[in-house]
Design a protein around this motif. Structure first.
Motif, short mmCIF file in Angstrom:
data_model
loop_
_atom_site.label_atom_id
_atom_site.label_comp_id
_atom_site.label_asym_id
_atom_site.label_seq_id
_atom_site.Cartn_x
_atom_site.Cartn_y
_atom_site.Cartn_z
N GLY A 1 -11.26 8.15 1.73
CA GLY A 1 -10.94 7.58 3.03
C GLY A 1 -10.25 6.24 2.84
N PRO A 2 -9.89 5.60 3.97
CA PRO A 2 -9.08 4.37 3.90
C PRO A 2 -9.84 3.15 3.38
N LEU A 3 -9.17 2.40 2.51
CA LEU A 3 -9.72 1.17 1.93
C LEU A 3 -8.63 0.10 1.97
N ARG A 4 -9.02 -1.12 2.31
CA ARG A 4 -8.03 -2.21 2.43
C ARG A 4 -7.66 -2.75 1.04
N ALA B 1 3.08 3.80 -16.09
CA ALA B 1 2.90 5.25 -16.18
C ALA B 1 4.10 6.05 -15.70
N VAL B 2 5.22 5.39 -15.37
CA VAL B 2 6.42 6.18 -15.08
C VAL B 2 7.28 6.40 -16.33
N TYR B 3 6.86 5.83 -17.44
CA TYR B 3 7.60 6.03 -18.70
C TYR B 3 6.68 6.65 -19.75
N ALA C 1 3.68 13.85 -2.81
CA ALA C 1 3.13 13.48 -4.13
C ALA C 1 1.64 13.81 -4.20
N LYS C 2 0.90 13.55 -3.12
CA LYS C 2 -0.54 13.85 -3.12
C LYS C 2 -0.78 15.36 -3.12
N ALA C 3 0.10 16.12 -2.43
CA ALA C 3 -0.02 17.59 -2.47
C ALA C 3 0.18 18.09 -3.89
N LEU D 1 -3.78 5.25 -9.52
CA LEU D 1 -2.52 4.56 -9.28
C LEU D 1 -1.56 5.43 -8.48
N ALA D 2 -0.73 4.76 -7.73
CA ALA D 2 0.27 5.43 -6.90
C ALA D 2 1.34 4.41 -6.58
N ASN D 3 2.54 4.91 -6.35
CA ASN D 3 3.62 4.03 -5.92
C ASN D 3 4.69 4.87 -5.24
P1 NAD Z 1 -4.59 -0.50 -5.78
O1 NAD Z 1 -3.46 -1.38 -5.40
O2 NAD Z 1 -5.88 -1.13 -6.18
O3 NAD Z 1 -4.21 0.50 -6.93
C1 NAD Z 1 -2.93 1.00 -7.20
C2 NAD Z 1 -2.60 0.57 -8.61
O4 NAD Z 1 -1.47 1.27 -9.10
C3 NAD Z 1 -2.27 -0.92 -8.71
O5 NAD Z 1 -3.16 -1.52 -9.64
C4 NAD Z 1 -0.84 -0.92 -9.26
O6 NAD Z 1 -0.60 -1.99 -10.11
C5 NAD Z 1 -0.83 0.41 -10.00
N1 NAD Z 1 0.50 0.95 -10.30
C6 NAD Z 1 1.54 1.17 -9.47
N2 NAD Z 1 2.57 1.69 -10.16
C7 NAD Z 1 2.17 1.84 -11.45
C8 NAD Z 1 2.79 2.33 -12.64
N3 NAD Z 1 4.06 2.77 -12.63
N4 NAD Z 1 2.09 2.32 -13.79
C9 NAD Z 1 0.81 1.87 -13.81
N5 NAD Z 1 0.17 1.40 -12.72
C10 NAD Z 1 0.85 1.39 -11.55
O7 NAD Z 1 -4.80 0.46 -4.52
P2 NAD Z 1 -5.78 1.69 -4.24
O8 NAD Z 1 -5.61 1.96 -2.78
O9 NAD Z 1 -7.13 1.46 -4.77
O10 NAD Z 1 -5.09 2.90 -5.01
C11 NAD Z 1 -5.70 3.65 -6.03
C12 NAD Z 1 -5.56 5.13 -5.75
O11 NAD Z 1 -6.32 5.46 -4.58
C13 NAD Z 1 -4.12 5.57 -5.46
O12 NAD Z 1 -3.89 6.83 -6.05
C14 NAD Z 1 -4.13 5.71 -3.95
O13 NAD Z 1 -3.13 6.58 -3.47
C15 NAD Z 1 -5.52 6.26 -3.74
N6 NAD Z 1 -6.02 6.23 -2.36
C16 NAD Z 1 -6.10 5.04 -1.68
C17 NAD Z 1 -6.57 5.03 -0.37
C18 NAD Z 1 -6.67 3.73 0.40
O14 NAD Z 1 -6.86 3.75 1.62
N7 NAD Z 1 -6.60 2.59 -0.24
C19 NAD Z 1 -6.99 6.23 0.25
C20 NAD Z 1 -6.91 7.42 -0.49
C21 NAD Z 1 -6.42 7.41 -1.79
#
Ligand code: NAD
Length: 286
Positions: free
Chosen positions: A218-221, A74-76, A189-191, A121-123
């Protein structure tokens, strides 16, 4: 007919994307997923070999079916955006049509339309660096992968979303309160993602009758959270301080997403919905 959902950001059975897919499947939706290209092989082979069968179980005992897995980066936005070194990378050259525009064209070709778009997704390559030590490239990469990726997905999908459709992304409270350790421009980024939720709710609502909301979870492992490095501390902090003193399950976020995607939420758009055991409402730790 049942609704059709595309969930971007599913690479294993631990994250929020997987849990949202399950809740939507339990509610009768057809599930398509977008899986980050470098993780495609391991995800597909685990799925095929039955490694996820236990976690595919739905409340009625049946197993969640994923109708199709699309490779996605998703960055392209389109092939012209992809740098030569990425094109040449073995993990990328083994798949094709994984830019946002190409994925949406493939979904349109395969299914015609969708009802629900989920961005999970996030990175942030420099997430472990404080903002004061973050490079311009690190910051822009975080916003590109974590915020613009949603703008781009919605922009490309909305023409094939049925009226009454809904989109959901996942955000984190570090956008509005100081969470030391959530660095590299990820808080920024989240803002952006939350602000865009409001503007896109207006634009997609007026033009396409599509709703746009984000869940502040909230937080998830998850795999992504473990990479940041302080997830256990955040889970402990939440259990100690939140109004509801229990560990948050991914399923609780999945269920909230299924609600927001359903007609039960037909008047909710442009909202940041907290699914965090109420931690956001606290003013001090206790
Ligand atoms: P996760 O690792 O399951 O999900 C992140 C996904 O993003 C991964 O599957 C990864 O492969 C994918 N990804 C990264 N770069 C990408 C790209 N360029 N194109 C396509 N996919 C890409 O982890 P998660 O914690 O479930 O994250 C999902 C969302 O939840 C994210 O937006 C994260 O910021 C948000 N979030 C997570 C938490 C937490 O504590 N885990 C809390 C609040 C919000």
């Amino acid at each position: 007919r049942g609704k059709r959902a595309f969930i971007a950001g599913v690479s294993d059975d631990n994250g929020y994307g997987w849990a949202i897919a399950k809740s939507l499947a339990a509610a009768g939706a057809e599930i398509l997923v977008g899986t980050w290209v470098p993780t495609l092989n391991i995800f597909e082979s685990s799925l095929r070999r039955g490694k996820f069968d236990e976690s595919r179980k739905l409340p009625d005992g049946s197993l969640m079916e994923i109708t199709k897995v699309y490779p996605l980066d998703a960055v392209y936005d389109n092939p012209e955006d992809v740098p030569e070194d990425v094109k040449a990378n073995k993990r990328y050259s083994g798949s094709s049509n994984w830019t946002v525009q190409e994925v949406v064209e493939a979904v349109k070709h395969d299914f015609g339309n969708i009802d629900i778009l989920v961005h999970s997704l996030a990175n942030g390559p420099e997430v472990s660096k404080p903002l004061l030590e973050t490079s311009r490239n690190g910051y822009l990469a975080a916003v590109s992968a974590s915020s613009y990726s949603f703008v781009s997905l919605l922009k490309h999908f909305v023409p094939i979303m049925n009226p009454g459709g809904a989109s959901i992304s996942l955000t984190y409270i570090a956008s509005e309160r100081i969470i030391p350790g959530y660095g590299g421009g990820m808080s920024s980024a989240k803002a952006a993602l939350e602000s865009d939720t409001r503007v896109l709710a207006f634009e997609a609502g007026r033009k396409h009758k599509v709703r746009v909301n984000t869940i502040s979870a909230g937080p998830l492992r998850s795999r992504a959270a473990k990479a940041i490095g302080f997830i256990d501390m955040m889970i402990d902090y939440s259990s100690a301080n939140a109004p509801l003193q229990k560990e948050l399950s991914a399923e609780e976020v999945g269920n909230a997403a299924a609600f927001l995607a359903s007609p039960l939420a037909s008047a909710i758009t442009g909202a940041v919905v907290y699914v965090d055991n109420g931690l956001n409402a606290m003013g001090v730790g206790v």
